[in-house]
Each structure stands twice: as structure tokens, then as C-alpha cells.
Design an enzyme around this catalytic site. Structure first.
Site, PDB file in Angstrom:
ATOM      1  N   ARG A   1       0.858  -1.175   0.000  1.00 62.00           N
ATOM      2  CA  ARG A   1       0.000   0.000   0.000  1.00 62.00           C
ATOM      3  C   ARG A   1       0.892   1.222   0.000  1.00 62.00           C
ATOM      4  O   ARG A   1       1.837   1.302   0.779  1.00 62.00           O
ATOM      5  CB  ARG A   1      -0.898   0.003   1.242  1.00 62.00           C
ATOM      6  CG  ARG A   1      -2.148   0.795   1.067  1.00 62.00           C
ATOM      7  CD  ARG A   1      -3.175   0.519   2.172  1.00 62.00           C
ATOM      8  NE  ARG A   1      -3.894  -0.736   1.975  1.00 62.00           N
ATOM      9  CZ  ARG A   1      -3.647  -1.878   2.622  1.00 62.00           C
ATOM     10  NH1 ARG A   1      -2.712  -1.955   3.516  1.00 62.00           N
ATOM     11  NH2 ARG A   1      -4.356  -2.950   2.380  1.00 62.00           N
TER      12      ARG A   1
ATOM     13  N   SER B   1      -8.429   0.662  -0.496  1.00 64.08           N
ATOM     14  CA  SER B   1      -9.603   0.741   0.387  1.00 64.08           C
ATOM     15  C   SER B   1      -9.869   2.160   0.858  1.00 64.08           C
ATOM     16  O   SER B   1     -10.125   3.033   0.061  1.00 64.08           O
ATOM     17  CB  SER B   1      -9.442  -0.212   1.568  1.00 64.08           C
ATOM     18  OG  SER B   1      -9.316  -1.524   1.131  1.00 64.08           O
TER      19      SER B   1
END
Length: 191
Positions: free
Chosen positions: A73, A175
Site C-alpha cells: 500500500r 480501500s
């Protein structure tokens, strides 16, 4: 180590990265920064931006984006500490090799990949492109890979992994993280 030596290492590392990077936008951005830094047009700002993409605070191996709890990420940007086409390709290659290494019975292997809407227009980076690269890497080593069509929610990918008996699933999303970030979530065969 002298500042000139650190800059030389920075330029070498950035140039080597740009040479491998299949993304024309990110590779040319890095090459332009190197050129501007060497011509002293806007050297301080260019060097600082390069340092943000290619940290030189330690000896090789240079820092890379870290594989956390469920995957990668980070900010969509050039260099080894960002989410970009080359990082995704290299990650998919490593993941594919690990899957092949653990396939001791020689059974046919399957993977499933999905993505969300994230993109970075300036650098031509997107979840969709990351998913396509992942599919291509897996298929290049003989792993059958299903790319789910359109934007998909993460639970659908987890379900698909178990539903088609895949060895692995990749969900390309960050997300709830900031919009300039993207992520590469890995799900094993149990979803």
C-alpha cells in the site's frame, strides 16, 4: 559520504529504475528530473523530488515499498517506494514464482484478480492497469488467471478465490486510504 557522491548514487539508482519502467509517463518524469537536476535549472527541487521517489538513506539494497499485513500500500508515484507499474510487475513475478515453487504436485494453477476505480492521471497509473499487468505476469508463467470485469468490491474477490479454487487472489485497491494511494492485497486459497 560527500553530497556529490550521494547525488551520484541517487541519479544512478533513478536512471536504472527508469530504464526498467514500462510506463512512459513515470520513466520520462524521472529522466526529466535527473536532467533538470544535472543542468542546475531547478536542481534543488528536482533532487528533492528524486529523493522522495528513491531514498538513498542506506546502502544498497535501496529501500522498497514494504509488504505489510495483507500486501502493498502506498502513494501512486515512480520509484521503488511507490505503487507503480514496475513495482506491481516485480511483485507479481515474485508471487508467481512462490506459487510455482509450492506446487509440488504439478496441478494446474489458477489465480483471480480484481481492481477498483483508483487512478493517477499525470503518471498514467491505475488499479486497472496494475490488475492487467498482474494477469499478464501470471499467465506468462502458466498460471491461469481470471480478471474480474469492471470495478469490484473486495469481498467479491475473496469469494471468487474460493469459488473457482484459485491458489491466490489479488485485489488492487487501497480501500479507505487517501485517493492518491493504491494497494495490492493478496488472498490465499482460503479467501
Amino acid at each position: 559520504m560527500a553530497a556529490e557522491d550521494i547525488e551520484s548514487i541517487l541519479f544512478q539508482h533513478a536512471k536504472a529504475w527508469a530504464k526498467l519502467d514500462p510506463n512512459v509517463a513515470t520513466a520520462s518524469h524521472v529522466e526529466n528530473l535527473i536532467s533538470r537536476a544535472k543542468q542546475h535549472d531547478d536542481s534543488a527541487a528536482s533532487v528533492e523530488e528524486l529523493r522522495s521517489y528513491f531514498p538513498t538513506n542506506q546502502e544498497p539494497p535501496h529501500p522498497r515499498i514494504g509488504f505489510g499485513t495483507a500486501g502493498l500500500r502506498g502513494r501512486m508515484q515512480p520509484g521503488p517506494v511507490g505503487m507503480n507499474d514496475l513495482v506491481v510487475i516485480q511483485t507479481a513475478q515474485g508471487l508467481a514464482q512462490d506459487i510455482l515453487r509450492h506446487n509440488t504436485d504439478g496441478k494446474p494453477l489458477k489465480a483471480v484478480v480484481a481492481y477498483d476505480h483508483r487512478c493517477h492521471g499525470t503518471f498514467d497509473l491505475s488499479s486497472k492497469n496494475f490488475a492487467i499487468y498482474t494477469k499478464l505476469v501470471f499467465e506468462s508463467v502458466g498460471i491461469t488467471c481470471t480478471l474480474l470485469d469492471g470495478y469490484v468490491a473486495t469481498p467479491i474477490l475473496a469469494f471468487a478465490v474460493t469459488n473457482i479454487n484459485a491458489e491466490v487472489g489479488i485485489m488492487v485497491t487501497a480501500s479507505h486510504n487517501p485517493k492518491q494511494d493504491d494497494g495490492y492485497k493478496v488472498y490465499w486459497r482460503d479467501g
